[in-house]
Design a protein around this motif. Structure first.
Motif, PDB file in Angstrom:
ATOM      1  N   ASP A  16      -9.934  27.772  16.053  1.00  0.00           N
ATOM      2  CA  ASP A  16     -10.605  27.898  14.766  1.00  0.00           C
ATOM      3  C   ASP A  16     -11.417  26.628  14.538  1.00  0.00           C
ATOM      4  N   GLU A  17     -12.574  26.785  13.916  1.00  0.00           N
ATOM      5  CA  GLU A  17     -13.463  25.651  13.673  1.00  0.00           C
ATOM      6  C   GLU A  17     -12.766  24.511  12.930  1.00  0.00           C
ATOM      7  N   ILE A  81      -7.845  32.694  13.211  1.00  0.00           N
ATOM      8  CA  ILE A  81      -9.170  32.127  12.940  1.00  0.00           C
ATOM      9  C   ILE A  81      -9.432  32.292  11.437  1.00  0.00           C
ATOM     10  N   SER A  83     -11.111  30.526   9.333  1.00  0.00           N
ATOM     11  CA  SER A  83     -12.468  30.190   8.891  1.00  0.00           C
ATOM     12  C   SER A  83     -13.475  31.278   9.238  1.00  0.00           C
ATOM     13  N   ARG A  85     -14.876  31.332  12.092  1.00  0.00           N
ATOM     14  CA  ARG A  85     -15.747  30.704  13.096  1.00  0.00           C
ATOM     15  C   ARG A  85     -14.878  30.207  14.248  1.00  0.00           C
ATOM     16  N   MET A  86     -14.930  30.949  15.349  1.00  0.00           N
ATOM     17  CA  MET A  86     -14.154  30.612  16.528  1.00  0.00           C
ATOM     18  C   MET A  86     -14.997  29.751  17.463  1.00  0.00           C
ATOM     19  N   VAL A  87     -14.416  28.665  17.935  1.00  0.00           N
ATOM     20  CA  VAL A  87     -15.091  27.724  18.823  1.00  0.00           C
ATOM     21  C   VAL A  87     -14.610  27.966  20.252  1.00  0.00           C
ATOM     22  N   ARG A 100     -20.032  28.739  19.092  1.00  0.00           N
ATOM     23  CA  ARG A 100     -19.245  29.382  18.050  1.00  0.00           C
ATOM     24  C   ARG A 100     -19.515  30.877  18.040  1.00  0.00           C
ATOM     25  N   GLU A 102     -18.879  34.155  15.404  1.00  0.00           N
ATOM     26  CA  GLU A 102     -18.474  34.616  14.074  1.00  0.00           C
ATOM     27  C   GLU A 102     -17.536  35.809  14.237  1.00  0.00           C
TER      28      GLU A 102
END
Length: 157
Positions: A16-17, A81, A83, A85-87, A100, A102
């Motif tokens: 997760d971001e 995740i 946020s 936004r997965m990194v 990233r 979404e």
């Protein structure tokens, strides 16, 4: 999304971001064999080489068809995740510059499918210099309630 990632220390990360998770303590004899370590909002994928690897990331609505014969090693785990936004990054990459994806905020199931491992290991440090020898990692992800690590196909070099 296809990206080339430097698999420094033989690993890449999905997180997760906003994760502050750390994977160092999670690498054990068992997780090294599974080639995956997972904590709540971060997971690490062990690679066979510590050079560039090809990573294909696919977001799907549900579990995709399992292509056992197409891959050398297949493992799944869950990651949260929150946020949305997965990194996806090499373990020593700079987080603000990392790729990233979404996703819907919440739990995602991650299937890691690795291929071309024999050729990558044989080529070693030169494995990223040719499409015939590069380690390939396919990451499929979909929303799903959390569950533990599950090895679906084990690669034994």
């Amino acid at each position: 999304m296809r990206i080339l990632l430097f698999a420094d220390y033989f690993q890449i990360h999905i997180l997760d971001e906003s994760s502050e998770g750390e994977l160092a303590e999670g690498w054990t004899d068992g997780t090294l064999v599974d080639r995956l370590v997972a904590f709540r909002d971060i997971l690490g994928i062990r690679t066979e080489v510590d050079v560039d690897v090809q990573v294909d990331v696919n977001s799907v609505n549900g579990p995709p068809w399992l292509e056992m014969d197409a891959y050398d090693h297949i493992v799944e785990a869950s990651v949260e995740i929150p946020s949305g936004r997965m990194v996806v990054m090499g373990c020593s990459d700079y987080l603000p510059d990392a790729a990233r994806v979404e996703v819907e905020p919440g739990w995602m199931r991650i299937r890691v499918q690795k291929s071309n491992l024999v050729n990558a290991v044989a080529a070693g440090l030169e494995s990223d210099e040719s499409p015939e020898t590069i380690e390939r990692i396919r990451v499929d992800m979909w929303p799903e309630h959390p569950s533990g690590v599950r090895v679906l196909k084990q690669w034994n070099p």
